[in-house]
Design a protein around this motif. Structure first.
Motif, mmCIF file in Angstrom:
data_model
loop_
_atom_site.group_PDB
_atom_site.id
_atom_site.type_symbol
_atom_site.label_atom_id
_atom_site.label_comp_id
_atom_site.label_asym_id
_atom_site.label_seq_id
_atom_site.Cartn_x
_atom_site.Cartn_y
_atom_site.Cartn_z
ATOM 1 N N ARG A 192 -2.829 12.220 0.094
ATOM 2 C CA ARG A 192 -3.439 11.349 0.243
ATOM 3 C C ARG A 192 -4.233 10.403 -0.358
ATOM 4 N NH1 ARG A 192 -8.254 16.213 1.471
ATOM 5 N NH2 ARG A 192 -6.727 17.840 2.780
ATOM 6 N N MET A 193 -3.921 9.261 0.660
ATOM 7 C CA MET A 193 -4.624 7.757 0.053
ATOM 8 C C MET A 193 -5.547 7.205 1.115
ATOM 9 S SD MET A 193 -2.432 4.835 -1.197
ATOM 10 C CE MET A 193 -2.355 3.468 -2.123
ATOM 11 N N VAL A 194 -6.960 6.341 0.773
ATOM 12 C CA VAL A 194 -7.463 5.108 1.314
ATOM 13 C C VAL A 194 -6.963 3.991 0.919
ATOM 14 C CG1 VAL A 194 -9.201 7.558 2.166
ATOM 15 C CG2 VAL A 194 -9.307 5.703 0.205
ATOM 16 N N HIS A 195 -7.760 3.409 1.650
ATOM 17 C CA HIS A 195 -7.274 1.675 1.623
ATOM 18 C C HIS A 195 -8.619 0.895 2.231
ATOM 19 C CE1 HIS A 195 -5.524 -2.610 1.506
ATOM 20 N NE2 HIS A 195 -6.250 -2.956 2.454
ATOM 21 N N ALA A 196 -9.460 0.222 1.122
ATOM 22 C CA ALA A 196 -10.874 -0.613 1.698
ATOM 23 C C ALA A 196 -10.936 -1.892 2.298
ATOM 24 C CB ALA A 196 -12.038 -0.699 0.560
ATOM 25 N N ILE A 197 -10.626 -2.110 3.891
ATOM 26 C CA ILE A 197 -11.402 -3.528 4.269
ATOM 27 C C ILE A 197 -11.778 -3.955 4.106
ATOM 28 C CG2 ILE A 197 -10.678 -4.299 6.979
ATOM 29 C CD1 ILE A 197 -7.882 -3.145 5.879
ATOM 30 N N GLY A 227 9.002 -2.914 -13.446
ATOM 31 C CA GLY A 227 9.858 -2.358 -11.771
ATOM 32 C C GLY A 227 9.462 -2.401 -10.482
ATOM 33 N N GLY A 228 8.064 -4.064 -9.916
ATOM 34 C CA GLY A 228 7.654 -3.697 -8.588
ATOM 35 C C GLY A 228 6.650 -2.411 -8.485
ATOM 36 N N VAL A 229 5.856 -2.186 -7.343
ATOM 37 C CA VAL A 229 4.819 -2.225 -7.447
ATOM 38 C C VAL A 229 4.615 -0.336 -7.123
ATOM 39 C CG1 VAL A 229 2.988 -1.104 -5.703
ATOM 40 C CG2 VAL A 229 4.011 -3.476 -5.570
ATOM 41 N N ARG A 230 5.433 0.480 -7.182
ATOM 42 C CA ARG A 230 6.043 1.947 -7.346
ATOM 43 C C ARG A 230 5.506 1.770 -8.611
ATOM 44 N NH1 ARG A 230 8.946 5.894 -3.493
ATOM 45 N NH2 ARG A 230 9.088 4.501 -2.025
ATOM 46 N N LYS A 231 6.895 1.591 -9.486
ATOM 47 C CA LYS A 231 7.064 1.850 -10.770
ATOM 48 C C LYS A 231 5.103 1.307 -10.817
ATOM 49 C CE LYS A 231 11.611 2.550 -11.065
ATOM 50 N NZ LYS A 231 12.469 2.603 -11.600
ATOM 51 N N GLY A 232 5.045 0.383 -10.938
ATOM 52 C CA GLY A 232 3.835 0.133 -11.587
ATOM 53 C C GLY A 232 2.448 1.375 -11.781
ATOM 54 N N ALA A 233 2.267 1.608 -10.320
ATOM 55 C CA ALA A 233 1.864 2.663 -9.139
ATOM 56 C C ALA A 233 1.929 4.196 -10.804
ATOM 57 C CB ALA A 233 1.424 3.402 -8.705
ATOM 58 N N VAL A 257 0.908 -1.526 -0.322
ATOM 59 C CA VAL A 257 -0.425 -0.287 -0.034
ATOM 60 C C VAL A 257 0.398 0.805 0.139
ATOM 61 C CG1 VAL A 257 -1.639 1.172 1.256
ATOM 62 C CG2 VAL A 257 -1.741 -1.110 1.045
ATOM 63 N N TYR A 258 1.871 1.333 0.519
ATOM 64 C CA TYR A 258 2.736 2.730 0.967
ATOM 65 C C TYR A 258 3.396 2.517 -0.736
ATOM 66 C CZ TYR A 258 6.545 5.576 1.804
ATOM 67 O OH TYR A 258 7.713 7.018 1.623
ATOM 68 N N GLU A 259 3.959 1.364 -0.528
ATOM 69 C CA GLU A 259 4.813 1.578 -2.677
ATOM 70 C C GLU A 259 3.649 2.313 -3.538
ATOM 71 O OE1 GLU A 259 8.142 1.204 -3.650
ATOM 72 O OE2 GLU A 259 7.780 1.171 -1.276
ATOM 73 N N ALA A 260 2.553 1.970 -3.450
ATOM 74 C CA ALA A 260 0.825 2.208 -4.432
ATOM 75 C C ALA A 260 1.067 3.892 -4.416
ATOM 76 C CB ALA A 260 -0.147 1.310 -4.099
ATOM 77 N N GLY A 261 0.775 4.306 -2.758
ATOM 78 C CA GLY A 261 0.838 5.667 -2.801
ATOM 79 C C GLY A 261 2.140 6.361 -2.819
ATOM 80 N N ALA A 262 3.058 5.460 -2.887
ATOM 81 C CA ALA A 262 4.473 6.630 -3.449
ATOM 82 C C ALA A 262 4.602 6.759 -4.325
ATOM 83 C CB ALA A 262 5.944 6.258 -2.604
ATOM 84 N N GLY A 263 3.989 5.824 -5.607
ATOM 85 C CA GLY A 263 3.608 5.582 -6.629
ATOM 86 C C GLY A 263 2.529 6.307 -7.376
ATOM 87 N N GLY A 264 1.975 7.598 -6.945
ATOM 88 C CA GLY A 264 0.602 8.121 -6.791
ATOM 89 C C GLY A 264 -0.819 7.520 -6.912
ATOM 90 N N LEU A 265 -1.033 6.950 -6.813
ATOM 91 C CA LEU A 265 -2.685 5.736 -6.346
ATOM 92 C C LEU A 265 -2.783 6.776 -5.558
ATOM 93 C CD1 LEU A 265 -2.373 2.409 -7.140
ATOM 94 C CD2 LEU A 265 -1.988 3.977 -9.136
#
Ligand code: RUB
Length: 410
Positions: free
Chosen positions: A208-213, A368-374, A163-171
């Motif tokens: 800012r990012m949200v994650h749905a549990i 390239g992994g999650v961050r680059k994918g995001a 989740v952190y990597e995805a957010g760092a990539g902009g999601l």
């Protein structure tokens, strides 16, 4: 003589629930439509000594039209419960026994229109598309999300890192997948706490990012579980509407203790929606989710993703999320399922910008992994938003270039 056939009659739309069905039958259509109207209101397979003309006149469903294999049937509002009953009772009238009638053959509920007096019994989304955009401070561009993949197997720490990597990539969004709830390898409490820390870290870095549990569980436990995950730091919850039921979505949306938006997944909907001749189309499901208070709902990928779905039907679902209905807030339409960056231009051309675009494999499968994918997903959305061809945008955005090289374009 009271009858169910009222062909050509105009009824007061404020006094009836009006349904459109597609019928595949060897019976003459008049007979089939009358059988449906009777079975779902005041009749059965034989005449009754216990009914009266007045009962059929007042409570009998009316067949208003028959065109080819389609019929429109109106159910008097009096046939529906007032306080008790809710969507389960509505469905047992408009989508109950009729599917099993041996004499009919195949049958599909295509659409439903509710009168004002029924819509008024529902509150609709508390946040809706606009509320989600406010939480994320993203007024115009499509929301861009991911589904943590693999859908099961990652422990809490790795989930939070994803989740952190995805957010760092902009999601802007991420979510649990439909099969993840509280397995031993990833207990929901530990996962929620770890993900909340990741989101706080992103917030402290200005994103800012949200994650749905996913709180999908038994009916007597769902609100309690949602309260718990909220207390552990969840910023959004997810519920599977078909497996948990519309009443579960409504219970979450209307419980005053739940103060976060609800992402509505529709796993298993294909069992109802996929056969064009039988079942229930997504359109009534979308309308009911909106009435019950879902803030975001999967509507399909408009013909580009991995899940089957007619683009025209997906667009109708999208419109049912956003068109005026009963004074309810708009639901954020979610396009998800086999999405990757090279298809986003084609999808946004069909969907418009008021959507949440989501990719699991299309993020975690990036070389390239999650961050680059995001980053590649965000770049594809930016290209679509700015009306720049994705291949051109990729000339100056290497993460997107790598994604296009791996998955191609549509
Ligand atoms: C997405 C995924 C979701 C689907 C459900 O993963 O598996 O559960 O979106 O489909 P990926 P629908 O991005 O790897 O395909 O949205 O049609 O209900």
């Amino acid at each position: 003589m009271a009858t169910y056939m009222h062909l050509g009659e105009q009824v007061d739309p404020d006094a009836y629930v009006i349904c459109e069905y597609r019928v595949t039958t060897e019976l003459p259509m008049e007979k089939a439509a009358a059988a449906i109207a009777a079975e779902q209101s005041t009749g059965t397979w034989t005449d009754l000594t216990t009914t009266t003309e007045r009962i059929v006149d007042d409570y009998g469903a009316k067949v208003l039209s028959i065109e080819g294999d389609r019929t429109v049937i109106a159910f008097p509002v009096e046939d529906f419960s007032i306080e008790v009953g809710g969507v389960p009772q509505i469905l047992s009238v408009i989508a109950g026994n009729l599917f099993g009638l041996e004499s009919i053959g195949k049958l599909r509920l295509e659409d439903v229109t509710f009168p004002k007096c029924i819509l008024e019994m529902y509150k609709g989304p508390r946040f809706g598309a606009k509320g989600l955009r406010e939480i994320l401070d993203r007024p115009e561009k499509p929301l861009v999300g991911t589904i943590v993949k693999p859908k099961i197997g990652l422990p809490p720490k790795e989930t939070a890192e994803y989740v952190y990597e995805a957010g760092a990539g902009g999601l802007t969004n991420s979510k649990d997948d439909e099969t993840l709830t509280d397995q031993r390898f990833c207990p929901i409490e530990d996962r929620t706490i770890a993900v909340a820390e990741a989101l706080d870290r992103l917030a402290s870095e200005g994103h800012r990012m949200v994650h749905a549990i996913n709180v999908s569980t038994n009916g007597d436990k769902i609100v309690e579980l949602a309260e718990k995950v909220q207390s552990w730091g969840a910023k959004q919850i997810m519920v599977d509407v078909i497996t948990c039921g519309f009443a579960a979505v409504q219970a979450l949306a209307e419980d005053p203790s739940i103060k976060v938006p609800i992402h509505v997944h529709r796993t298993m909907h294909g069992a109802l929606t996929r056969d064009p001749l039988h079942g229930i189309s997504m359109l009534p499901i979308t309308k009911l989710v909106r009435m019950c208070g879902g803030d975001a709902l999967h509507i399909g990928t408009l013909g580009v993703g991995k899940m089957s779905g007619d683009p025209k039907a997906d667009l109708a679902n999208l419109n049912a999320c956003l068109d005026p209905m009963g004074g309810f807030k708009e639901v954020m339409p979610v396009c998800s399922g086999g999405v990757y960056p090279g298809m986003i231009g084609a999808m946004v051309e069909r969907s418009g910008r008021n959507v949440q675009i989501q990719a699991g494999g299309g993020v975690a499968g990036h070389p390239g992994g999650v961050r680059k994918g995001a980053m590649a997903m965000c770049q594809a959305v930016d290209a679509a938003f700015e009306g720049i061809p994705v291949a051109k945008y990729a000339e100056t955005h290497p993460e997107l270039r790598i994604a296009l090289d791996k998955w191609g374009m549509r």
